[in-house]
Scaffold this active site. Structure first.
Site, PDB file in Angstrom:
ATOM      1  N   ARG A  15       0.841  -1.193   0.000  1.00 25.45           N
ATOM      2  CA  ARG A  15       0.000   0.000   0.000  1.00 25.45           C
ATOM      3  C   ARG A  15       0.882   1.252   0.000  1.00 25.45           C
ATOM      4  NH1 ARG A  15      -3.183   2.030   4.336  1.00 25.45           N
ATOM      5  NH2 ARG A  15      -2.570   0.506   5.904  1.00 25.45           N
ATOM      6  N   SER A 141      10.661  10.818   8.235  1.00 31.98           N
ATOM      7  CA  SER A 141       9.721  11.852   7.788  1.00 31.98           C
ATOM      8  C   SER A 141      10.350  13.215   8.046  1.00 31.98           C
ATOM      9  CB  SER A 141       8.417  11.756   8.585  1.00 31.98           C
ATOM     10  OG  SER A 141       7.629  12.910   8.369  1.00 31.98           O
ATOM     11  N   TYR A 154       4.549  10.479  16.804  1.00 32.46           N
ATOM     12  CA  TYR A 154       5.040  10.178  15.453  1.00 32.46           C
ATOM     13  C   TYR A 154       6.397  10.860  15.209  1.00 32.46           C
ATOM     14  CZ  TYR A 154       4.749   9.895  10.290  1.00 32.46           C
ATOM     15  OH  TYR A 154       4.985   9.654   8.958  1.00 32.46           O
ATOM     16  N   LYS A 158       9.950   9.104  14.448  1.00 31.43           N
ATOM     17  CA  LYS A 158      10.675   9.365  13.195  1.00 31.43           C
ATOM     18  C   LYS A 158      12.041   9.997  13.466  1.00 31.43           C
ATOM     19  CE  LYS A 158       7.667   7.782  10.238  1.00 31.43           C
ATOM     20  NZ  LYS A 158       7.974   6.529   9.530  1.00 31.43           N
ATOM     21  N   ILE A 187       3.083  13.343   1.150  1.00 27.74           N
ATOM     22  CA  ILE A 187       2.938  12.429   0.016  1.00 27.74           C
ATOM     23  C   ILE A 187       1.486  11.943  -0.024  1.00 27.74           C
ATOM     24  CG2 ILE A 187       3.824  10.314  -1.066  1.00 27.74           C
ATOM     25  CD1 ILE A 187       6.096  12.342  -0.589  1.00 27.74           C
TER      26      ILE A 187
HETATM   27  P1  NDP Z   1      -0.102   4.100   4.482  1.00 24.29           P
HETATM   28  O1  NDP Z   1      -0.979   4.332   5.658  1.00 24.29           O
HETATM   29  O2  NDP Z   1      -0.636   4.248   3.110  1.00 24.29           O
HETATM   30  O3  NDP Z   1       0.586   2.658   4.605  1.00 24.29           O
HETATM   31  C1  NDP Z   1       1.150   2.224   5.803  1.00 24.29           C
HETATM   32  C2  NDP Z   1       1.782   0.881   5.563  1.00 24.29           C
HETATM   33  O4  NDP Z   1       2.360   0.416   6.791  1.00 24.29           O
HETATM   34  C3  NDP Z   1       0.767  -0.150   5.115  1.00 24.29           C
HETATM   35  O5  NDP Z   1       1.329  -0.893   4.045  1.00 24.29           O
HETATM   36  C4  NDP Z   1       0.601  -1.039   6.331  1.00 24.29           C
HETATM   37  O6  NDP Z   1       0.378  -2.369   5.947  1.00 24.29           O
HETATM   38  C5  NDP Z   1       1.949  -0.922   7.019  1.00 24.29           C
HETATM   39  N1  NDP Z   1       1.874  -1.165   8.461  1.00 24.29           N
HETATM   40  C6  NDP Z   1       1.314  -0.388   9.404  1.00 24.29           C
HETATM   41  N2  NDP Z   1       1.442  -0.955  10.608  1.00 24.29           N
HETATM   42  C7  NDP Z   1       2.098  -2.120  10.425  1.00 24.29           C
HETATM   43  C8  NDP Z   1       2.550  -3.160  11.291  1.00 24.29           C
HETATM   44  N3  NDP Z   1       2.329  -3.096  12.613  1.00 24.29           N
HETATM   45  N4  NDP Z   1       3.202  -4.213  10.757  1.00 24.29           N
HETATM   46  C9  NDP Z   1       3.428  -4.284   9.421  1.00 24.29           C
HETATM   47  N5  NDP Z   1       3.034  -3.334   8.548  1.00 24.29           N
HETATM   48  C10 NDP Z   1       2.380  -2.263   9.049  1.00 24.29           C
HETATM   49  O7  NDP Z   1       1.138   5.079   4.715  1.00 24.29           O
HETATM   50  P2  NDP Z   1       2.194   5.699   3.702  1.00 24.29           P
HETATM   51  O8  NDP Z   1       2.392   4.833   2.543  1.00 24.29           O
HETATM   52  O9  NDP Z   1       1.849   7.126   3.523  1.00 24.29           O
HETATM   53  O10 NDP Z   1       3.497   5.685   4.642  1.00 24.29           O
HETATM   54  C11 NDP Z   1       4.577   4.798   4.473  1.00 24.29           C
HETATM   55  C12 NDP Z   1       5.736   5.289   5.344  1.00 24.29           C
HETATM   56  O11 NDP Z   1       6.101   6.604   4.950  1.00 24.29           O
HETATM   57  C13 NDP Z   1       5.370   5.381   6.824  1.00 24.29           C
HETATM   58  O12 NDP Z   1       6.475   5.016   7.614  1.00 24.29           O
HETATM   59  C14 NDP Z   1       5.076   6.856   7.009  1.00 24.29           C
HETATM   60  O13 NDP Z   1       5.266   7.265   8.332  1.00 24.29           O
HETATM   61  C15 NDP Z   1       6.088   7.472   6.065  1.00 24.29           C
HETATM   62  N6  NDP Z   1       5.773   8.822   5.640  1.00 24.29           N
HETATM   63  C16 NDP Z   1       4.617   9.113   4.960  1.00 24.29           C
HETATM   64  C17 NDP Z   1       4.349  10.409   4.562  1.00 24.29           C
HETATM   65  C18 NDP Z   1       3.110  10.789   3.814  1.00 24.29           C
HETATM   66  O14 NDP Z   1       2.896  12.000   3.625  1.00 24.29           O
HETATM   67  N7  NDP Z   1       2.289   9.864   3.365  1.00 24.29           N
HETATM   68  C19 NDP Z   1       5.281  11.513   4.892  1.00 24.29           C
HETATM   69  C20 NDP Z   1       6.450  11.085   5.599  1.00 24.29           C
HETATM   70  C21 NDP Z   1       6.681   9.806   5.958  1.00 24.29           C
HETATM   71  P3  NDP Z   1      -0.875  -3.255   6.483  1.00 24.29           P
HETATM   72  O15 NDP Z   1      -2.055  -2.418   6.347  1.00 24.29           O
HETATM   73  O16 NDP Z   1      -0.832  -4.478   5.622  1.00 24.29           O
HETATM   74  O17 NDP Z   1      -0.490  -3.563   7.887  1.00 24.29           O
END
Ligand code: NDP
Length: 246
Positions: A15, A141, A154, A158, A187
């Site tokens: 995702r 982040s 958070y 980070k 993002i």
């Molecule tokens: P999403 O919410 O779209 O996706 C989060 C992902 O993390 C999912 O694939 C989910 O998988 C996985 N996840 C969450 N908890 C667990 C867990 N306990 N074990 C395994 N997998 C887990 O977030 P983003 O794609 O936006 O974010 C991805 C990364 O980028 C994160 O670390 C986020 O903090 C960082 N980030 C995002 C920003 C943004 O603006 N979007 C900005 C800066 C940093 P599943 O559902 O299968 O558990």
């Protein structure tokens, strides 16, 4: 292709940003192990990448579960024969003002975003040190650099990830294992879907690049850090934020 013959593990790989990272690594020739909690999403994306299953596979792993992380790293090595690239991408938010933040909100975010990455670094690091090669990329982040009201948990996680990145880079460097971090800005993913268009515009309107980031923007930076083009880069934080933090 530049990652031909490499095996990459991406947490949260089905995702958002993790999915784009897995897609790019796979398109660059790497075999990918996709980790997450949503098994259906992982399996369906793995099939999309490679219907034969030879170069992409999903693994049900909660990164906060230390024993499961250790066992699943072994499974990946058994399935693909090696482990060359680790991307610690899994992350969650549980926002709230600091003085009202519940213990559980604090722990959940630290457990997933920071302790989970530590479990992966320890388990995968052992393998990579033995092999005397590897590249680890931690997705931090920009708020880990500058803070953000309503996100103390958070931001702490980070920022902690950056200390973890630099310490691991110093410990692992002599054995040929590099550790870097990527700090994305805003993002477009599920994580930021709860922001209104107005809020997003307020955040990105004044940026030098003037737009919200795409998961692919982060994936490009990760692919660079994963491969040999960045062979002399370790302990660094690469911001992918449209110029937000310069
Ligand atoms: P999403 O919410 O779209 O996706 C989060 C992902 O993390 C999912 O694939 C989910 O998988 C996985 N996840 C969450 N908890 C667990 C867990 N306990 N074990 C395994 N997998 C887990 O977030 P983003 O794609 O936006 O974010 C991805 C990364 O980028 C994160 O670390 C986020 O903090 C960082 N980030 C995002 C920003 C943004 O603006 N979007 C900005 C800066 C940093 P599943 O559902 O299968 O558990």
């Amino acid at each position: 292709m530049k990652l031909d013959g490499k095996v990459a593990l991406v947490t949260g790989g089905a995702r958002g940003i993790g999915k784009a990272i897995a897609q790019s690594l796979h398109a660059s020739g790497a075999k990918v192990a996709l980790w997450g909690r949503n098994v259906e999403a992982l399996q369906s994306f793995a099939r999309e990448l490679d219907p034969s299953g030879a170069t992409a596979k999903g693994y049900a792993v909660d990164v906060g579960d230390s024993e499961r992380v250790e066992a699943a790293v072994e499974e990946v090595v058994k399935d693909f024969g090696q482990l060359d690239v680790l991307v610690n991408n899994a992350g969650i938010t549980e926002d709230g003002l600091l003085i009202r933040m519940k213990d559980e909100q604090w722990r959940k975010v630290l457990d997933t975003n920071l302790t989970g990455a530590f479990f992966l670094l320890r388990a995968a690091g052992k393998r990579m040190l033995k092999a005397r090669a590897g590249s680890i990329i931690n997705i931090s982040s920009v708020v880990g650099l500058v803070g953000n009201p309503g996100q103390a948990n958070y931001c702490a996680a980070k920022a902690g990830l950056l200390g973890l990145t630099k310490s691991a880079a110093k410990e692992f460097g002599s054995r040929g294992v590099r550790v870097n971090a990527v700090a994305p800005g805003l993002i477009e993913t599920d994580m930021t879907a709860k922001l209104t268009e107005e809020q997003k515009q307020a955040l990105v309107g004044g940026l030098p690049l003037g737009r919200i980031g795409r998961p692919e923007d982060v994936a490009g930076a990760v692919c660079f850090l994963a491969g040999d083009e960045s062979a002399y880069v370790t302990g660094q934080v690469l911001s992918v934020d449209g110029g937000m933090t310069m």
